[in-house]
Design a protein around this motif. Structure first.
Motif, mmCIF file in Angstrom:
data_model
loop_
_atom_site.group_PDB
_atom_site.id
_atom_site.type_symbol
_atom_site.label_atom_id
_atom_site.label_comp_id
_atom_site.label_asym_id
_atom_site.label_seq_id
_atom_site.Cartn_x
_atom_site.Cartn_y
_atom_site.Cartn_z
ATOM 1 N N ALA A 82 124.226 7.648 30.892
ATOM 2 C CA ALA A 82 123.563 6.432 30.414
ATOM 3 C C ALA A 82 122.072 6.454 30.728
ATOM 4 N N THR A 83 121.344 5.531 30.120
ATOM 5 C CA THR A 83 119.931 5.332 30.451
ATOM 6 C C THR A 83 119.810 4.162 31.411
ATOM 7 N N VAL A 84 118.774 4.169 32.231
ATOM 8 C CA VAL A 84 118.514 3.033 33.110
ATOM 9 C C VAL A 84 118.303 1.770 32.287
ATOM 10 N N ALA A 85 117.660 1.926 31.131
ATOM 11 C CA ALA A 85 117.329 0.777 30.280
ATOM 12 C C ALA A 85 118.568 0.068 29.727
ATOM 13 N N GLU A 86 119.694 0.747 29.682
ATOM 14 C CA GLU A 86 120.928 0.096 29.227
ATOM 15 C C GLU A 86 121.340 -1.020 30.178
ATOM 16 N N PHE A 87 120.924 -0.915 31.418
ATOM 17 C CA PHE A 87 121.247 -1.932 32.421
ATOM 18 C C PHE A 87 120.010 -2.705 32.869
ATOM 19 N N LEU A 88 118.842 -2.113 32.632
ATOM 20 C CA LEU A 88 117.579 -2.726 33.049
ATOM 21 C C LEU A 88 116.612 -2.655 31.868
ATOM 22 N N PRO A 89 116.737 -3.601 30.921
ATOM 23 C CA PRO A 89 115.932 -3.547 29.689
ATOM 24 C C PRO A 89 114.429 -3.464 29.980
ATOM 25 N N GLY A 90 113.774 -2.584 29.257
ATOM 26 C CA GLY A 90 112.332 -2.418 29.422
ATOM 27 C C GLY A 90 111.937 -1.297 30.350
ATOM 28 N N LEU A 113 123.289 9.057 37.967
ATOM 29 C CA LEU A 113 123.621 7.691 37.546
ATOM 30 C C LEU A 113 123.061 7.366 36.169
ATOM 31 N N ALA A 114 121.882 7.886 35.854
ATOM 32 C CA ALA A 114 121.257 7.560 34.564
ATOM 33 C C ALA A 114 120.016 8.399 34.358
ATOM 34 N N VAL A 115 119.583 8.487 33.101
ATOM 35 C CA VAL A 115 118.286 9.086 32.786
ATOM 36 C C VAL A 115 117.269 7.959 32.624
ATOM 37 N N THR A 116 116.005 8.296 32.815
ATOM 38 C CA THR A 116 114.976 7.254 32.853
ATOM 39 C C THR A 116 114.287 7.006 31.515
ATOM 40 N N THR A 117 114.588 7.829 30.505
ATOM 41 C CA THR A 117 114.016 7.588 29.178
ATOM 42 C C THR A 117 114.789 6.478 28.472
ATOM 43 N N THR A 118 114.248 5.985 27.371
ATOM 44 C CA THR A 118 114.901 4.872 26.668
ATOM 45 C C THR A 118 116.086 5.327 25.827
ATOM 46 N N THR A 119 116.196 6.626 25.588
ATOM 47 C CA THR A 119 117.330 7.154 24.820
ATOM 48 C C THR A 119 118.062 8.197 25.654
ATOM 49 N N ARG A 120 119.335 8.384 25.368
ATOM 50 C CA ARG A 120 120.123 9.388 26.070
ATOM 51 C C ARG A 120 119.629 10.780 25.691
ATOM 52 N N ILE A 146 103.417 19.210 24.715
ATOM 53 C CA ILE A 146 104.455 20.241 24.728
ATOM 54 C C ILE A 146 105.830 19.566 24.703
ATOM 55 N N ILE A 147 106.247 18.998 25.821
ATOM 56 C CA ILE A 147 107.544 18.316 25.850
ATOM 57 C C ILE A 147 107.477 17.079 26.732
ATOM 58 N N ARG A 148 108.459 16.240 26.540
ATOM 59 C CA ARG A 148 108.677 15.070 27.392
ATOM 60 C C ARG A 148 110.089 15.187 27.942
ATOM 61 N N VAL A 149 110.245 15.057 29.252
ATOM 62 C CA VAL A 149 111.563 15.184 29.862
ATOM 63 C C VAL A 149 111.882 13.933 30.670
ATOM 64 N N PRO A 150 113.160 13.541 30.684
ATOM 65 C CA PRO A 150 113.527 12.381 31.489
ATOM 66 C C PRO A 150 113.620 12.749 32.959
ATOM 67 N N ASN A 151 113.410 11.786 33.808
ATOM 68 C CA ASN A 151 113.824 11.928 35.188
ATOM 69 C C ASN A 151 115.289 11.497 35.246
ATOM 70 N N VAL A 152 115.991 11.967 36.233
ATOM 71 C CA VAL A 152 117.385 11.584 36.425
ATOM 72 C C VAL A 152 117.493 10.820 37.729
ATOM 73 N N MET A 153 118.084 9.644 37.666
ATOM 74 C CA MET A 153 118.366 8.884 38.880
ATOM 75 C C MET A 153 119.644 9.468 39.467
ATOM 76 N N GLU A 154 119.513 10.131 40.595
ATOM 77 C CA GLU A 154 120.648 10.851 41.186
ATOM 78 C C GLU A 154 120.793 10.477 42.655
ATOM 79 N N VAL A 155 122.029 10.507 43.126
ATOM 80 C CA VAL A 155 122.308 10.070 44.493
ATOM 81 C C VAL A 155 123.148 11.111 45.213
ATOM 82 N N ASN A 156 123.132 11.002 46.527
ATOM 83 C CA ASN A 156 123.996 11.834 47.357
ATOM 84 C C ASN A 156 125.450 11.433 47.119
#
Length: 362
Positions: free
Chosen positions: A276-284, A261-268, A161-171
């Motif tokens: 940004a994506t987490v992968a932009e700062f943490l490749p892979g 702070l970022a999305v967890t998929t490889t693309t925005r 059906i769909i694939r959705v990113p998780n979002v790294m979010e903070v207080n």
């Protein structure tokens, strides 16, 4: 001396196993009698053999063409209102309108979605009980070592059906405003950051464990019974970070109650293109939640293909596609085997993380 009865030598007999098909009196008309032996013309044998192949398929084809003739259950392993449930209801409405029978969403939360999966595994393989599965099913294959079923063995993929990113979010009180700043802060304060999740083995948990594994930082995992209470405590400041699906959190982020702070998929993601994506700062690094439809093993392929076709039409419909995009979802069009490949890859990936982190179910 009495005459001995003359022994008659048995003539060689050749036995042909012909399918038991009721062909009526037409066959009798074509029989040829030759010295007591019955001969069936070659053309008649070919006709019978052809019929033996076609006739068993006919009921299956008829059943698939008529399907569905009664309401269909879509079993969801999570409570109503979550991203899995929303995706299921959108597809259920589409299939109801397209196929002329009600597709009814039935929520069966519990045991990390294993209750729902087992319900479908044990249902008749007739296309009337389907599972709207999720990432949790791939995770649970390794997390739980005493399940009464094997998800990959006992179900068949129908369609993604769909694939959705998780979002790294903070207080909002946390000083970090980017992934690098968060990593620096976490390393300077080992064990002082609490990472919330919707439960052990949930997508929100596994995304965080992968982040910990790849960065080497130490965060305290705080599992909740679902993401709703986790989100409430994140906003309230009882925990500091959460990796949750975009559909669940996008409203809070846009309202300024959380900092993304970022999305967890490889693309925005088009729903939040500046994030940004987490992968932009943490490749892979890559983590996401996905949803799709599965059926009990041995469900007729004709029914699976019919459902796959209709779901793919839905995913390409501009209105449906726009609705999923609002949730941050990227549609998963493709064949049943395409969806099966995704399940296999995700099962292997999260199995490695679970074993490396020595994660055990609650």
């Amino acid at each position: 001396m009495a005459a001995q009865p003359q022994r008659v030598q048995d003539a060689p007999v050749t036995i042909f196993h012909i399918p038991a098909i009721d062909v009526g009196s037409r066959l009798l008309d074509d029989l040829e009698i030759d010295e007591g032996n019955v001969k069936i013309p070659r053309r008649q044998i070919l006709h019978l053999l052809t019929g033996a192949v076609v006739l068993p398929l006919a009921p299956r084809l008829t059943m698939a063409q008529a399907y569905p003739t009664r309401p269909v259950r879509l079993i969801v392993g999570f409570a109503a209102g979550g991203s899995t449930d929303i995706s299921a209801r959108l597809i259920a409405q589409w299939l109801t309108e397209r196929l002329g029978q009600a597709f009814v969403v039935e929520n069966r939360p519990g045991a990390g979605s294993n209750i729902a999966a087992e319900t479908v595994v044990n249902a008749p393989a007739d296309g009337y009980t389907l599972l709207v599965g999720a990432t949790a099913n791939a995770i649970n294959a390794t997390l739980y070592d005493k399940l009464n079923f094997s998800f990959m063995r006992d179900t068949v993929p129908v369609a993604g059906i769909i694939r959705v990113p998780n979002v790294m979010e903070v207080n909002l009180s946390l000083p970090a405003r980017s992934v690098p700043e968060f990593i620096t802060y976490a390393k300077a304060n080992p064990g002082k950051i609490s990472m919330a999740s919707g439960g052990v083995g949930a997508s929100s948990h596994m995304s965080g464990e992968l982040f910990k594994f790849m960065t080497g930082i130490n965060m305290v995992h705080v599992p909740y019974r679902g993401v709703a209470p986790a989100l409430a405590d994140l906003i309230g400041g009882q925990v500091q970070v959460l990796f949750d699906t975009m559909p669940n959190t996008i409203a809070y982020i846009k309202a300024g109650k959380l900092r993304a702070l970022a999305v967890t998929t490889t693309t925005r993601n088009t729903a939040m293109p500046d994030l940004a994506t987490v992968a932009e700062f943490l490749p892979g690094y890559e983590s996401s939640a996905w949803y799709g439809v599965s059926a009990p093993k041995n469900t007729p392929i004709e029914i699976i293909e019919k459902l796959n076709k209709e779901i793919n039409v839905a995913l390409l419909d501009p209105r449906m596609k726009a609705r999923f995009a609002e949730l941050g979802g990227m549609v998963l069009t493709g064949s049943p085997s395409d969806f099966g490949k995704l399940i296999a890859e995700e099962t292997e990936k999260w199995g490695r993380v679970i074993r490396a982190a020595k994660i055990k179910p609650e």
